[in-house]
Design an enzyme around this catalytic site. Structure first.
Site, short mmCIF file in Angstrom:
data_model
loop_
_atom_site.label_atom_id
_atom_site.label_comp_id
_atom_site.label_asym_id
_atom_site.label_seq_id
_atom_site.Cartn_x
_atom_site.Cartn_y
_atom_site.Cartn_z
N PHE A 35 1.02 -1.10 -0.02
CA PHE A 35 -0.16 0.18 0.16
C PHE A 35 0.81 1.27 -0.04
O PHE A 35 1.80 1.51 0.85
CB PHE A 35 -0.93 -0.18 1.39
CG PHE A 35 -1.79 1.37 1.15
CD1 PHE A 35 -2.95 1.37 0.30
CD2 PHE A 35 -1.52 2.59 1.68
CE1 PHE A 35 -3.78 2.29 0.35
CE2 PHE A 35 -2.23 3.78 1.66
CZ PHE A 35 -3.41 3.24 0.63
N ASP B 282 9.25 3.15 2.01
CA ASP B 282 8.37 3.56 2.41
C ASP B 282 7.86 3.45 4.01
O ASP B 282 7.26 2.60 4.40
CB ASP B 282 6.99 3.15 1.71
CG ASP B 282 5.63 3.92 1.77
OD1 ASP B 282 5.71 4.80 2.91
OD2 ASP B 282 4.77 3.82 1.22
N LYS C 161 2.19 10.81 7.35
CA LYS C 161 1.24 10.52 8.42
C LYS C 161 1.93 11.34 9.68
O LYS C 161 1.50 12.65 9.69
CB LYS C 161 1.48 9.13 8.52
CG LYS C 161 0.62 8.32 7.33
CD LYS C 161 -0.13 7.09 7.73
CE LYS C 161 -1.19 6.92 6.87
NZ LYS C 161 -0.77 5.77 5.57
C1 LIG Z 1 -1.03 6.00 4.23
C2 LIG Z 1 0.16 5.50 3.48
C3 LIG Z 1 0.54 6.15 2.33
C4 LIG Z 1 -0.22 7.16 1.51
O1 LIG Z 1 -0.36 8.47 2.45
P1 LIG Z 1 -1.44 9.49 1.82
O2 LIG Z 1 -1.14 10.52 2.92
O3 LIG Z 1 -2.83 8.78 2.44
O4 LIG Z 1 -1.56 9.79 0.63
C5 LIG Z 1 1.73 5.75 1.48
N1 LIG Z 1 2.18 4.50 1.99
C6 LIG Z 1 1.91 4.19 3.22
C7 LIG Z 1 2.88 3.00 3.72
C8 LIG Z 1 0.89 4.48 4.06
O5 LIG Z 1 0.40 3.74 5.02
#
Ligand SMILES: *Cc1c(COP(=O)(O)O)cnc(C)c1O
Length: 404
Positions: A145, A230, A259
């Protein structure tokens, strides 16, 4: 209170009436919060065990973050990157130092940080590695994700996230998560990056086998491929370290952050990497109107300072051990498995008992808010300011739900 005097049902109906149904929220309407606790429109209190998918690692309205936001609101909120503002350098320097990297590129949402990482890796591939024009590929993992843009959903393996949003962006190779041989085999002379979550949050807090991340690091170095971690959900204290990669002693070429970087107040994301990588971008090649704005920088600098104390990482490690011990005791008593690190857990509920959604609804009735992810899996990610007693309370409520 008699049911029809409650404000919640009407407020839930109103919320559903005026929005696209791209979410299926629990039927609770929050009006205020502090620390690890939420209060709804009817005055009922809930322990927050999701923390905005880890955007609220420091809890709701952390006093230092709120102070920084107020002070900045009273001085300057936006300049665009056309001009430099006085909050910019501190933020970039302190975040770069936290990451141990030369440079930072601020954006707003996590998806934008991922898009930035993809663009930088491709440009690096053409300009530094010497990949033939238009041939760059990036290796990613099944169950990933990384956000919701058209390019990012192009390499999602979740049908809900991907179906009917094509045509899809080419240039991605998907391999099973945790399988180093498959990843190694997928790398060819046109591979510019491997993009991975060091722990897959959305997939249900899936921790890869020990040795996988160091193996990825080794292969990337050998084959001249960028390792992009990520850490948007796993980073910034969530797992008991500043970065989840640290648990295996791994340093990626690029961190993607988001986040919690915005302290639960404003969207702030960033890419951190060395000059040899981020230096490929020149004026006009990438940007964002709001990226790196003064309000975002003021809040995020305070976030970096909170992390620099190490207190939140320590809390997550210590309290996480307590959370996991409590949850492990429920395996065989309604739970099939528990995974995770620090104050971060993925629980598989016995599907014969109830769905993840049902479990979350019952937890809500008991004053604990959590969110299901896939099927019968629930993710727990409380704010790192949660106390021992509150953890025990959450585990006790879960035990009661599982006992029926
Ligand atoms: C939440 C998330 C994203 C995307 O972040 P947004 O601020 O919702 O665009 C990307 N990678 C990971 C691992 C995430 O948990």
């Amino acid at each position: 209170m008699i049911e029809d005097k409650l404000r919640t049902p009407g407020a839930v109906r109103d919320a559903e009436r005026w929005t696209a149904h791209n979410y299926h929220p629990l039927p609770v309407v929050i009006s205020s919060a502090e620390g690890a606790w939420l209060t709804d429109v009817d005055g009922r209190r809930y322990l927050d065990c999701l923390a905005g998918y880890s955007a609220l690692n420091f809890g709701h309205r952390h006093p230092e973050l709120i102070r920084a936001a107020h002070e900045q609101l009273d001085r300057l909120t936006l300049t665009s990157r056309a001009f430099i503002h006085d909050q910019f350098a501190d933020f970039c320097r302190e975040l770069a130092q936290l990451c141990g990297k030369d440079l930072v590129l601020p954006m707003n949402t996590g998806a934008e940080a991922v898009e930035t990482g993809i663009k930088v890796a491709r440009k690096w591939g053409y300009q530094v590695k010497g990949v033939a024009p238009g041939q760059a590929n990036i290796v990613v993992a099944e169950g990933n994700f990384h956000g919701r843009t058209t390019t990012i959903v192009s390499f999602s393996t979740d049908e809900d996230a991907r179906a009917d949003f094509g045509p899809y962006t080419p240039g991605f190779t998907v391999v099973p998560y945790g399988d180093l041989d498959a990843l190694t085999a997928a790398i060819d002379e046109n591979t510019v990056a491997v993009l991975l979550e060091p722990i897959q949050g959305e997939q249900g807090v899936v921790v890869p086998p020990e040795g996988y991340l160091p193996g990825v690091r080794r292969v990337c170095t050998e084959r001249n491929v960028l390792f992009i971690a990520d850490e948007i959900q796993s980073g910034l204290g969530r797992t008991g370290a500043t970065f989840a990669c640290e648990h295996e002693g791994v340093v990626p070429d690029m961190y993607l952050l988001g986040k919690a970087l915005g302290g639960g107040i404003v969207p702030v994301s960033a890419v951190a990497a060395d000059a040899a990588v981020l230096g490929v971008l020149k004026p006009g090649q990438h940007g964002s109107t709001f990226g790196g704005n003064p309000l975002a920088c003021a809040v995020a600098t305070e976030v970096v300072r909170l992390l620099a104390t190490g207190e939140f990482q320590r809390r997550s490690a210590e309290l996480g051990a307590r959370l996991h011990a409590g949850l492990q005791a429920l395996v065989g008593k309604g739970l099939l498995a528990v995974r995770g690190r620090g104050l971060w857990a993925g629980l598989d509920i016995d599907p014969a008992l109830m769905s993840g959604r049902e479990a979350c609804e019952r937890l809500m009735e008991r004053g604990v808010l959590a969110k299901d992810t896939h099927g019968s899996t629930i993710r727990l990610a409380p704010p790192l300011v949660i106390t021992e007693e509150e953890i025990d309370h959450a585990v006790a409520q879960l035990a009661a739900v599982l006992a029926g």
